[in-house]
Every structure is written in C-alpha cells, then in structure tokens.
Enzyme design. Structure first.
Site, short mmCIF file in Angstrom:
data_model
loop_
_atom_site.label_atom_id
_atom_site.label_comp_id
_atom_site.label_asym_id
_atom_site.label_seq_id
_atom_site.Cartn_x
_atom_site.Cartn_y
_atom_site.Cartn_z
N GLY A 240 0.78 -1.08 -0.05
CA GLY A 240 -0.10 0.11 0.05
C GLY A 240 0.82 1.27 -0.09
N TRP B 252 3.79 1.55 -1.09
CA TRP B 252 4.59 1.52 -2.26
C TRP B 252 3.77 2.47 -3.30
CZ3 TRP B 252 3.10 -1.45 -6.64
CH2 TRP B 252 3.94 -1.03 -7.90
N HIS B 253 2.36 1.92 -3.20
CA HIS B 253 1.56 2.63 -4.33
C HIS B 253 1.56 4.13 -4.24
CE1 HIS B 253 0.06 -0.47 -6.60
NE2 HIS B 253 -0.34 -1.18 -5.57
N GLY B 254 1.79 4.67 -2.86
CA GLY B 254 1.69 5.96 -2.48
C GLY B 254 1.37 6.29 -0.89
#
Lengths: 77, 398
Positions: B324, B326-328
């Site tokens: 999560g 990593w996605h932003g």
C-alpha cells in the site's frame, strides 16, 4: 535422513500421502503453501544444521518429497 | 522534442516494429545481435527519457550509477560481513525510492530524483542484493546487471523479472524452433494488448468512467452509481494494466526473452490467495519472496510469536502495508493494503476451519460459483478504495 525428512513433511502437510507417494506434487496438490514452505525450511535447518536461504527454494526443484530429499543431499555435499 | 512514453501511441508501435525487425531476422537464424539490441535500448531510452523528459533522463542516469556502485560494492565485499552490512545495502537500494515517495508529503511537489519506472528498477535492485546475500547469485557482472535494469520493454512498469532467469535468456539465445514459438506468442500478445488497452481500456476508462463518476458524485450520497463506478473502474484497471503488460511481455518475446506474465484470469479467482497468484503476479510474487517469506522466516526462527500461524499473519500485514505504501503515501492506498491483509487473514482462517469440518461443508459447482462471485466483489471493493475516488466522494459531501 529420508525417514526424518518425510516425518517433517508429514507434520507440516498434515497427511501421510507424502510418505506413501514420494512423487506427489506438494504444491499442485495444495499440501504446502508459503507458510508451509517456511516451516519446512526452518525445520530442515534445525534438524540437519544446514542453511537453506529462501531464494534457494525454487518451487519447481522442491516440488515432491523425492526432490526435497535430493536437494538436501546435494546441499550437504 | 516531445518524448514518447512506452506503448502509448501508434507512432511508438510503428517505430518498435520497424526497429525490432533486424533483431527478429537474426533471431530467426538462431543468433542474437547484441550490439544492435544495445543500440535499440539506447534509442528507446532516449525516446522516453529525452526531449521534454530530459530531467527524468538525468535522474535515471544518476540512479543507475548509484545502484551499480551499491550492488557491485555489495557483491565484492559481501563475504563474512554479517547482517548489518546486508540491511544497510537494502536500505541504500530503496533510499532513492523512499525519497521520491516522501518528497510530495514534505514539499507538496515531486522530487527531482524521480523518473518513470523508478519503483520497478528498485524491485530489481533489491532482489539482486538479497540473492547475492543468500549466495544464490554467484556470478555477477556489471554489464549483466545493467542489461537487467535497463531492459527497455519492461522499464516503465514491469513485469518485474528475476535476475537469474533473465541472465539465462541473455546468455542462451533461443533455438530457432523455440524462437518461432516465442515470436508467434509475442505477436498474439501485442494484438490482444491492443484490444485490452486501446479498445476496452479506452472505452471503460475514458468514456464510461467519467460518466459514472459524475453520476455518483451528483447523488451527494451513497447510491447505485457508486457501485457502477466500482465495477467500471475495476474493469478499466484490469484491461489497462493487463494490456500494458501484454505489450511488455510480447515485446520481450520478440526479442527472445521470456519475461514472466503478469495476469492469469484474476477475476475467476476462488479466494483472495488465489487472486494474488493471478493479479499483477510479478509484483505479488516479489512481495511474497522478498518480504513475506523472509519476514515470516525470521519471526518463526526467532520465535517472536507463540503460534506460527500468527507469525504468518504478521507477515501478511507487513507485506500488504508495504505494498500500500509503495503505491503512495495516501490514506486510501494504506487502507487498500490493510483491507487486503484483513481479507487474506480471514481467508486463511476460513480455509483452516473448512479443512477441519470438511464433511459438513457443502462443495459443488454452485459453491465454487459463489466463491468466485464473492472474491470478485471483495476485490472490486478494494479497487474502489485504491482508485482514490472515495477521497473525492467524501470531500464532495461536505
């Protein structure tokens, strides 16, 4: 050693199929998942005092009881 | 000059096919022209990271120098250095990505060290560090590592290949008959990719999605339109990204590299575990092998938790929170991660319960149908969270 490996496998997979059929594909038959794999690596380390890094574990090369025993023999040299 | 993002325009594909032809013809003779492949790589990198994207190109060069220096140093001095050396190397490999992810939170703008594909290169680099540490990468060549990082068909968004697999393809040119098979599959994939990304993805994402979005917002509250948004967005996400992945894998095949595929009918999954073995596979396998497995191994080995099952749940939580993040670093990506961790733990509880009470639980075509339907909806809900639309939606209510 063979017997010991099979007993470990039997405990983790919860079935004696692994003892009766050394060529059963433990991943295809859903007998071993990621957690099972980790447990197997931990147990093998503890029993045989060898270290098998996670990235050494290629599912294709460790897919049956027979292959697992062979891999262990290879890594013990 | 305007730069061209990979696989975005017809012009890119025309250039790609024409410039790949000499390589394809050589491969059909069972030979690979390495100098030509390098020239192609250079050309396509300039195309995507030159012109008005020049600042990204410069960031890419610095990033590559950083990773090469780090991984080479790690390989040469890895012996008998212990855990601290290893953890520092992993941290240093992720550091540029962390900076890129955190900068918007601090300054409100984007970081100048970022470029398209930085996360995917980071996944590759971390993987190599970990496998060197494990002793499974025994041979390391700077030139191979460079080829691995800069392999242009997958540079912007994956799929994330494995170093040892890639080097196998790099060293062994496929036999003629083998290559003919790859070529056929590659062309098929690229055409399926056109259907997915430019027809279905376009219709869903560019035509239908704005329409259902405004309909859902106009209701000023929960409505069936929000549900429609969820379905449309989920389908769009799949066709857009699966389409891209087909281009990337197809192009790799044309070049004689069997890059792993990313999707395997994810909406037919029977449960969430199954889903993660079918959706964005190269990413989920990366997280499985380099985060979950290692984390749970350490937790079990050091006996942090009494129960091994609890240790694996901690592993899932770690994996999905990281995915999560990593996605932003926004609330909806973190909730997306938490939600999936919760789902997979619940699935695991259920599977264990089912195994114990096998005799009493019905199993038929219909229960499987139900399982697929339930999984589909659980997944679509996660994509609704992931889309960030709820953020807009909740703000619109005030």
């Amino acid at each position: 050693m063979n017997e010991e490996v099979l007993t470990i496998l039997e405990e983790i997979t919860g079935t004696d199929e692994v003892k009766n059929n050394l060529d059963i594909d433990i991943f295809a038959e859903n007998l071993l998942d990621s957690l099972g794999t980790i447990q197997l690596l931990v147990e093998l380390e503890d029993h045989f005092q060898i270290s098998i890094p996670v990235s050494e574990f290629d599912r294709k090369q460790w897919s049956t009881p027979r292959k697992i025993i062979q891999q262990l023999k290879d890594s013990q040299g | 000059m305007k730069s061209l993002s990979p696989y975005e325009t017809p012009y890119y594909f025309i250039l790609l096919i024409i410039l790949l032809l000499p390589l394809i013809l050589r491969l059909l003779e069972g030979k690979r022209s390495m100098w030509y492949q390098n020239l192609l790589t250079f050309f396509f990198l300039i195309l995507s990271f030159g012109g008005n994207n020049k600042s990204q190109g410069i960031a890419l060069i610095f990033y590559i120098v950083w990773q090469i220096a780090l991984v080479s140093t790690f390989f040469w001095f890895n012996q008998k250095r212990g855990q601290l050396f290893f953890y520092s190397a992993v941290l240093l490999a992720i550091l540029p990505l962390i900076i890129v992810k955190v900068t918007p939170l601090v300054t409100g703008g984007i970081s100048f060290i970022g470029f398209l594909g930085i996360s995917y290169l980071t996944f590759k680099s971390v993987q190599v560090v970990m496998e060197i540490h494990d002793g499974v990468i025994k041979e390391y060549k700077i030139s191979y590592f460079l080829q691995f990082l800069l392999f242009f068909p997958t540079i912007s968004s994956g799929p994330i290949d494995r170093y040892r697999r890639f080097v196998g393809d790099l060293e062994n040119v496929p036999e003629r008959f083998e290559y003919v098979g790859l070529l056929g599959k590659g062309i098929q994939m690229i055409f399926l990719g056109f259907l997915y990304k430019f027809i279905l993805g376009y219709l869903l994402g560019k035509q239908l999605l704005p329409f259902v979005a405004s309909a859902a917002l106009a209701e000023r509250g929960f409505s069936i339109n929000l549900l429609f948004y969820m379905y449309v967005y989920s389908m769009y996400l799949f066709f857009d990204f699966a389409g891209y992945s087909l281009f990337a894998v197809g192009t790799s095949y044309l070049m004689g590299y069997a890059t792993p595929v990313n999707f395997n009918k994810p909406f037919l999954s029977v449960n969430i575990k199954d889903f993660w073995n079918r959706w964005h596979m190269s990413l989920s396998f990366w997280f499985r092998d380099y985060v979950y497995m290692r984390l749970v191994f350490t937790l079990i080995k050091k006996k942090i938790f009494k129960s091994r099952v609890t240790a694996s749940y901690a592993g899932y939580l770690g994996l999905f929170l990281l995915m999560g993040a990593w996605h932003g670093l926004t609330w909806y990506y973190l909730v997306y991660g938490l939600y999936h961790a919760g789902l997979i733990i619940l699935t695991d509880r259920w599977t264990r319960f089912k195994r114990k009470h096998q005799a009493k639980i019905p199993s038929s075509r219909w229960t499987k149908f139900l399982a697929v339907g339930l999984t589909f909806h659980a997944v679509c809900l996660s994509f609704l969270i992931f889309s960030g639309f709820l953020d807009t939606f909740f703000k619109s209510l005030h």
